[in-house]
Scaffold this active site. Sequence first.
Site, PDB file in Angstrom:
ATOM      1  N   LYS A  59       0.823  -1.210   0.000  1.00 11.13           N
ATOM      2  CA  LYS A  59       0.000   0.000   0.000  1.00 11.13           C
ATOM      3  C   LYS A  59       0.858   1.261   0.000  1.00 11.13           C
ATOM      4  O   LYS A  59       2.000   1.280   0.478  1.00 11.13           O
ATOM      5  CB  LYS A  59      -0.936  -0.001   1.202  1.00 11.13           C
ATOM      6  CG  LYS A  59      -2.024  -1.087   1.162  1.00 11.13           C
ATOM      7  CD  LYS A  59      -3.155  -0.732   0.235  1.00 11.13           C
ATOM      8  CE  LYS A  59      -4.241  -1.800   0.164  1.00 11.13           C
ATOM      9  NZ  LYS A  59      -5.095  -1.858   1.362  1.00 11.13           N
ATOM     10  N   ARG A  78      -3.973 -10.340   4.101  1.00 10.69           N
ATOM     11  CA  ARG A  78      -4.216 -10.390   2.658  1.00 10.69           C
ATOM     12  C   ARG A  78      -2.995  -9.814   1.945  1.00 10.69           C
ATOM     13  O   ARG A  78      -2.678  -8.635   2.097  1.00 10.69           O
ATOM     14  CB  ARG A  78      -5.481  -9.597   2.307  1.00 10.69           C
ATOM     15  CG  ARG A  78      -5.856  -9.615   0.834  1.00 10.69           C
ATOM     16  CD  ARG A  78      -7.158  -8.839   0.613  1.00 10.69           C
ATOM     17  NE  ARG A  78      -7.554  -8.856  -0.796  1.00 10.69           N
ATOM     18  CZ  ARG A  78      -7.128  -7.980  -1.697  1.00 10.69           C
ATOM     19  NH1 ARG A  78      -6.305  -7.000  -1.351  1.00 10.69           N
ATOM     20  NH2 ARG A  78      -7.533  -8.068  -2.952  1.00 10.69           N
TER      21      ARG A  78
END
Length: 285
Positions: A226, A261
């Site tokens: 991210k 995840r």
Amino acid sequence: MDTDKALLWQCGKFKLDLAVPKIMGILNVTADSFSDGGDFLNKDAALRQAEQLRKDGADIIDIGGQSTRPGADSISVQEEMDRVLPLVEALSSWDIPISIDTFEPKVMREALAAGASIINDVYGLRKDGALEIIGASDCGVCIMHMQGEPKNMQKNPQYVDLLSEVSNFLTTQAKKLELLGVSGNRICLDPGFGFGKTVKQNFKLLAEADHFVRIGYPVLYGMSRKSSLGAVTGKENPKDRLISSVTAHLIAVEKGVQIVRVHDAAAMKEALTILNCTQNYKDLG
């Protein structure tokens, strides 16, 4: 919600024992995902990647056909189904759950019919009909928090009380499911790292991950590659954020998060092995 139920995630025919953290491997069959857009748009390439993720230690394969990166444009429901349904059908006979990363109720319904065992919804089941589809099935479900829409979610996100607002939304949606007869051990919560949050807010979610664990449902964190990780490490290319991704997820697991995840299942599996051996060194020969 009985906190003991957080040790089990019931996903259709699969019962995932969360006493050992589980790895959800990301399989994006999109043209424009922030990290791997276009890499696995071809079905054969996607199937090879799914096999690699399983070989590398993924306990779940999460298939997504619609990019939800900041600023992403939407595609039609039909195009999304054309991308994901052949993969769900091809992988549904595997001995691990297949998850569908979608916020479209029609895609949810068709994916479940094709053999998916988990619905992973970044909209947190806010679209009309989504709650009812989960209620009529036996699948596992992950409810995620997102402020705004993918196209605008990173335009000045603001909260009065981040933790309370995120947890209140998640528990409200979970209770709606339970009123429809969905058992609590089918429900997983994701506070939505990177979805309508600033860098500071994202790291608060990580620092306070145990806040969400205490709610009592299984908790999933998805921080892989991210932009907030790149913002503090200087790594501009998402594929260069392996170390920070693994580190962030290890911190989450140490705070009680049961599902992570990730894009890089092998590295995550190795890190979790070391953590497990450290926590259980007395059992080593």
